[in-house]
Design a protein around this motif. Structure first.
Motif, PDB file in Angstrom:
ATOM      1  N   LEU A 143      38.715  33.048  42.696  1.00  0.00           N
ATOM      2  CA  LEU A 143      38.434  33.539  41.352  1.00  0.00           C
ATOM      3  C   LEU A 143      39.205  32.728  40.314  1.00  0.00           C
ATOM      4  CD1 LEU A 143      37.198  35.733  39.487  1.00  0.00           C
ATOM      5  CD2 LEU A 143      39.309  37.020  39.811  1.00  0.00           C
ATOM      6  N   LEU A 183      37.372  30.615  37.305  1.00  0.00           N
ATOM      7  CA  LEU A 183      37.621  30.922  35.897  1.00  0.00           C
ATOM      8  C   LEU A 183      38.215  29.725  35.167  1.00  0.00           C
ATOM      9  CD1 LEU A 183      39.106  34.536  36.174  1.00  0.00           C
ATOM     10  CD2 LEU A 183      36.818  33.872  35.425  1.00  0.00           C
ATOM     11  N   ALA A 222      35.571  39.938  35.203  1.00  0.00           N
ATOM     12  CA  ALA A 222      35.356  39.026  36.335  1.00  0.00           C
ATOM     13  C   ALA A 222      35.368  39.786  37.652  1.00  0.00           C
ATOM     14  CB  ALA A 222      36.441  37.951  36.347  1.00  0.00           C
ATOM     15  N   TYR A 223      35.990  40.975  37.650  1.00  0.00           N
ATOM     16  CA  TYR A 223      36.022  41.812  38.856  1.00  0.00           C
ATOM     17  C   TYR A 223      34.903  42.845  38.877  1.00  0.00           C
ATOM     18  CZ  TYR A 223      40.507  39.930  40.343  1.00  0.00           C
ATOM     19  OH  TYR A 223      41.506  39.092  40.785  1.00  0.00           O
TER      20      TYR A 223
END
Length: 333
Positions: free
Chosen positions: A147, A151, A287-288
């Motif tokens: 992740l 990002l 993002a989660y």
């Protein structure tokens, strides 16, 4: 601490930027959604998170006490350093970065300590905070590397960043060298002037504070408290995440990533990280898989709980400070 006109303009500008960012983030969030989220929130866990954060503040005050005693060879109570620390946090909510000077000024008045040495210990503290923050970022990168990498690649081009930085290195080195030479020549020419002597004395005291780590008798206490402070930051974030249904299912490593983003947001030169903290925390939560609204509501709940804690204990500490100084003034008469 008095501010001149230019400083007031800077303060108002930074506050304006913070308020604008906050408004821009939350203009589409319905107040009813926040109320609904609060109804489902466990305030028992929120209360526990506040207690844990207070433990972190106390540990920070105790660690500062260790550095001060090593710097000045004099005993200082943790209660006094805690009072100074909380007033410093309160000052940060009004004027960005003013808290470091404010807490030194408070302790200088209550303990008759030297301002330069106190400021040196604070700089040393901040150096270690940066070190532990980088360790935390590295740990988050290891645990959430996929992740993190995704990002990072979305936000910036690593190749472009490297090209820009490498091109600026010679200019930065040259500019820094010229600055050092200029300062040296000024000090040599005006070394006997009163203001220069005061600056030299302050710098000497500050260096003494910076070097105080080697004289700390309780090295185990210093390093363990430095580690524990960041553990309390994490536990505070975790407890709030568990308190809110939308974030209760986040993994332990996900909460660590949220903490990292929040810490970066707090570094921004705005009052109390207002706006920047909320933006980065909401961004990483999206993002989660959380919605934009859920991420922003989580950010405002944890930030508000911490701000209210700082305001409450900061005002109490301010009252204690005025009482101490009043007693000292009456004794000197």
């Amino acid at each position: 601490m008095r501010l001149n006109k230019k400083q007031w303009i800077q303060v108002l500008l930074s506050l304006g930027v913070a308020v604008w960012i906050f408004w821009f983030l939350y203009k589409d969030v319905k107040f009813q959604s926040l109320l609904d989220a609060l109804r489902e929130t466990s305030f028992t866990l929120i209360g526990l998170s506040i207690l844990v954060s207070l433990l972190g503040f106390y540990l920070r005050a105790w660690r500062w006490k260790l550095l001060i005693e090593a710097s000045e060879n004099a005993s200082v109570s943790t209660g006094r350093t805690f009072v100074a620390l909380m007033i410093g946090y309160l000052a940060n909510l009004l004027v960005p970065r003013a808290g470091e000077v404010a807490r030194c000024g408070v302790l200088a008045k209550t303990e008759n300590s030297q301002m330069g040495k106190l400021f040196g210990t604070v700089l040393l503290e901040r150096t270690f905070d940066l070190f532990f923050m980088l360790l935390t970022v590295f740990l988050a990168f290891v645990l959430e590397r996929e992740l993190f990498s995704r990002l990072l690649s979305e936000l910036i081009s690593l190749e472009t960043l490297y090209q820009k930085v490498s091109g600026l290195i010679p200019l930065l080195i040259g500019g820094f060298s010229v600055f050092v030479i200029f300062i040296y020549l000024v000090f040599q020419k005006y070394r006997d002037a009163g203001i220069v002597k005061k600056i030299r004395h302050f710098i000497r005291d500050m260096l003494t504070g910076l070097l105080s780590l080697k004289d700390v008798k309780n090295q185990l206490g210093f390093w363990s408290s430095s580690t524990a402070i960041w553990i309390t930051y994490y536990l505070t974030m975790l407890l709030v995440a568990l308190a809110i249904p939308s974030t209760a299912s986040l993994s332990l490593s996900s909460v660590l990533m949220v903490m990292v983003m929040g810490s970066i947001g707090m570094v921004a030169p705005v009052q109390g990280g207002i706006g920047t903290f909320h933006a980065l925390v909401a961004f990483i939560l999206m993002a989660y898989g959380l919605s934009d609204e859920e991420g922003k509501i989580f950010a405002v709940i944890i930030h508000s709980s911490q701000v209210l804690t700082i305001v409450g204990f900061g005002l109490i500490s301010l009252g204690v400070f005025f009482k101490i100084t009043a007693v000292k003034a009456s004794k000197s008469l």
